[in-house]
Structures are given as C-alpha cells and as structure tokens.
Scaffold this motif. Structure first.
Motif, PDB file in Angstrom:
ATOM      1  N   ASP A 242       6.648   4.589  -1.660  1.00 11.94           N
ATOM      2  CA  ASP A 242       5.423   5.151  -1.095  1.00 11.94           C
ATOM      3  C   ASP A 242       5.198   4.477   0.251  1.00 11.94           C
TER       4      ASP A 242
ATOM      5  N   ARG B  26      -0.166  -2.201  -2.030  1.00 15.11           N
ATOM      6  CA  ARG B  26      -0.138  -0.777  -2.345  1.00 15.11           C
ATOM      7  C   ARG B  26      -1.554  -0.269  -2.589  1.00 15.11           C
TER       8      ARG B  26
ATOM      9  N   SER C 183      -3.856   2.921  -0.409  1.00 17.74           N
ATOM     10  CA  SER C 183      -3.965   4.183  -1.140  1.00 17.74           C
ATOM     11  C   SER C 183      -5.366   4.335  -1.712  1.00 17.74           C
TER      12      SER C 183
END
Length: 436
Positions: free
Chosen positions: A43, A344, A348
């Motif tokens: 990602d 992460r 996000s």
C-alpha cells in the motif's frame, strides 16, 4: 562455512505480498547482523528488511519493482557455521555469477598487432566514418565567418548535388580540409546550427521504471479519474482578516501545545463546521457495492509532497481538535511523512482531503479526489490584489479555493453551498470559534 536463506517476513495487516522498492546490498557485500538489506512497500507503508545474521551476500532473489510473496526467499548469504539451508531450500539455487578471478586467469590471448602500412599508402585510405557525437571535430560553424572551406572538386560537386553548404561541414584534414569522410559524417549527423552557439541536439531516451510509491500514486490517480466524474468549483476568498488574526496569535508566547499556526488549521476548523451542516460530504463511496458510508468522525487527509512522492497523512478526528491541537498534529504528521517514518495507520483512513502547494499553489487547480472519498479542498496561492470597497481600490490578501466533488453523489448546488460556507468562515474568522 554454511549458507543462510532470508525470506520475506510477514509485514502484518494480512498482506500476502509486497513490492521490492530498494536494495541496500549487492552480491559480494559483507553485511553485519541487523544491517539493512532491502525495503519493500505494501500500500503506502514502506518496511525495511534487516539481516538476522552476519555474512556475505551470495544471491538476491528479486529485482526492484518485483512483487514478492510473503515467505519467498529474497537473500542468500554465506555464513560462519552450518547456516539454515536444508532440503526445503534445495530449490532456491543462486543464479550463477561469473567469477572474476577465473576470468583473469583465462584472459584471451592478445592478437599480434599488424604491421603498419607505409605512410604513402595510409594517406590514400579514407578515414573511417564515426557516428554522430563521437567525432572530435567541433559542432556548429567549423570556421570563422567569411572563411572559404577547403575541399577537392569531387567533394564540392558531391556537396552541391546533396544540397549541403560546405561552410557548415567541419573538416578533419590539414588546415580544415573537407574530405568525403567529413561529408559522410555530416550527412549521418544531420544539419547543425550555422553559428557556434554551444547548443547541441540530444536524441537521448531514458527509460525509468515506475516502481514503489510512484507506482502506487499512478494506480490511485488512474482509479480516481477513471471511476469518479469530477466537478470542480473555484471560489475566491478574502483572507486579510484571517491573516491578521493568525499573525496576532503567533505573536503570543508559544508553548509546547501552541505551535506556530499556518492557514491549514483554520481551514480544517472551517471544514469541520461546514461538514456538521452537510455531513454527506464526509463520506466514502463504495461504487462496487453501491453504498455511501457517511462518517461521524472527520478524518482529514493532508496531501504532502515528499522526496519519494505524494503521500496523504491523516489527521484523525479533527472534530475533536482545537486550532492549536490541529496545528500540532499537522506538524507531527508532516515531519513523519517527510522523514519516511509515518506508519500505515497514519497514512490511511481519511474521509475528506486537503491539497495545497503553498506559495506555488497557482491561481487555479483541478484537484483529483482521493478515491473513494467524495470531496477534496484545494488551497491556491495567496496574493495581494486590489479590491473595490465601494469608494476606492484597497489592497486585500486573497486566494482561491479549488475544490472537486464526486458528481455521482454530490450535486453542484451542494458543492457550492459547502465551499461558500467555508469562505464565509475564513473571511470572518471569529465565526470559526463561535460555539466551540
């Protein structure tokens, strides 16, 4: 001595594979325990892979840009002791590498140098034509203005038939004499500028593989533009009063919880107030399932440019942060993104995004929505403009807001109401704090 195989570890979040974006080592390198071997990306999170042992790199199992499955062998090392290579690793054979020492021992025999022909014979042989860019003769006008080129009648006739001006042909012979080989080289190279300007034509083509974060950005932008019909609404905002308030607040004694304020925390607070009146703009559209997920928490993504590309750290629950808390969180996330240590989770979970290029923001932009969100607010460059106040022109600080919306779920009227509400709050900044 033994061999040790390192496999791509589980990077968490249920990820089954990752993209190799960087090697820190090469075959033949000696590495210590905990030395960085590689970096992989899943990602938008980059994970570094350290070496669990000390040894010599024998084999690398992937190239930059390759997608590697979790558990796949990526590095093979020669280590002291038995290592960990057993029957299960028999299929992981390193690619054969040429051995430099063997090559040196088996060097090809040097052929005998042929005897040089007599000088008279050599002068009659034409010089070999070299490719463009290799000749040492100057590029451009090879002689001073008005100087006549030296060439044989045969060369002149050939140049005339080919439509070539011999004044533009560099000569490699004595006193700049032009021969057939010079004419061949000029034809192969193509016409050059008629004056010695130092400008040279370039036919270089460089192939750059799109990998890592740049590939993720490309995929996300392609998805957003392919699936979302954008409508962009631009409005001018007078931020004179806001800038005066910001300057006054920044003059106050700052503490650890009072960072220096930029315009963005004010915009964030204005967006929170506007979203409270139009909650359907704080949403994600799952167009595959045909579902709009409307969120109570306002999680504002801040598009930030880093050395590696565009990332979007997220200020979670902006509705619960005051002006200074918003500024402090912005600073923390921006620093984490620029230094490459943002997690992460920090990259996000946004429900609406702000994009700003600061002083380079231009007059108008057309922001691309951060899929699957339904709205993005773009901040353009602030500048001083003359504004008519009814009696005279006065200097005012203004900027444009360029905002895009998913026209499948946001009507143009709702988009205009949203931007106009933000405009009213920024032009009368005291209103931002009313009711807080």
């Amino acid at each position: 001595m033994g061999e040790h195989v390192i496999r791509l570890p589980d990077v968490g979040e249920g990820v089954a594979e990752a993209e190799l974006v960087e090697w820190h080592v090469k075959v033949g390198d000696m590495v210590r325990e905990d030395a960085l071997l590689a970096a992989v990306m899943t990602d938008k999170a980059t994970v570094e892979i350290p070496s669990p042992v000390e040894g010599e790199i024998l084999w690398l199992g992937a190239e930059i840009g390759d997608t590697v499955a979790i558990g796949s062998p990526i590095v093979r090392l020669k280590v002291a002791g038995e290592g960990n290579v057993g029957q299960g690793d028999a299929t992981t054979e390193p690619q054969s590498e040429p051995e430099p020492v063997a090559q040196e021992k088996k060097a090809a025999p040097v052929p005998e140098k042929p005897a040089m022909p007599p000088l008279a014979k050599r002068e009659k042989e034409p010089a070999p034509v070299q490719p463009a860019g290799v000749r040492s003769a100057p590029v451009g006008a090879p002689r001073r203005e008005g100087e006549k080129p030296l060439a044989s009648p045969a060369v002149r006739l050939r140049a005339k038939e080919a439509g070539i001006d011999l004044r533009q042909v560099p000569g490699s012979g004595p006193a700049g004499r032009i021969g057939h080989e010079d004419l061949d080289a000029f034809i192969a190279r193509g016409p050059q500028p008629g004056k010695a300007s130092g400008l040279m034509r370039s036919d270089r083509v460089e192939e750059i593989r799109v990998v890592g974060l740049r590939r993720k950005i490309a995929e996300k932008m392609q998805l957003a533009k392919a699936r979302i019909p954008h409508i962009t609404y631009v409005e001018e905002v007078d931020v004179t009063a806001l800038e005066e308030l910001r300057a006054a607040l920044n003059k106050q004694k700052a503490g650890p919880d009072r960072p220096k304020l930029t315009l963005l925390p004010f915009l964030m607070r204005a967006m929170v107030r506007a979203i409270a009146e139009q909650p359907h703009l704080n949403a994600l559209y799952d167009d595959d399932a045909g579902i709009i997920r409307q969120y109570g928490g306002v999680h504002i993504g801040i598009a930030a440019q880093t050395a590696n590309g565009l990332v979007v750290p997220v200020v979670k629950h902006a509705e619960a942060l005051d002006l200074w808390e918003s500024g402090a969180e912005l600073n923390r996330l921006a620093e984490a993104a620029k230094s490459g240590i943002a997690t992460r989770e920090e990259l996000s979970g946004s429900t609406i995004t702000i994009t700003s290029l600061g002083a380079m923001g231009g007059v108008v932009t057309t922001p691309v929505i951060n899929y699957p969100e339904v709205a993005i607010v773009g901040v353009n460059k602030m500048m001083v403009r003359p504004v008519w106040d009814g009696a005279q022109f006065v200097p005012r600080k203004t900027m444009n807001l360029s905002s895009s919306f998913d026209h499948r779920v946001i009507d143009g009227w709702d988009a205009a109401v949203f931007v106009q509400r933000i405009k009213a709050l920024l032009e009368t900044p005291a209103m931002i704090f009313v009711g807080e």
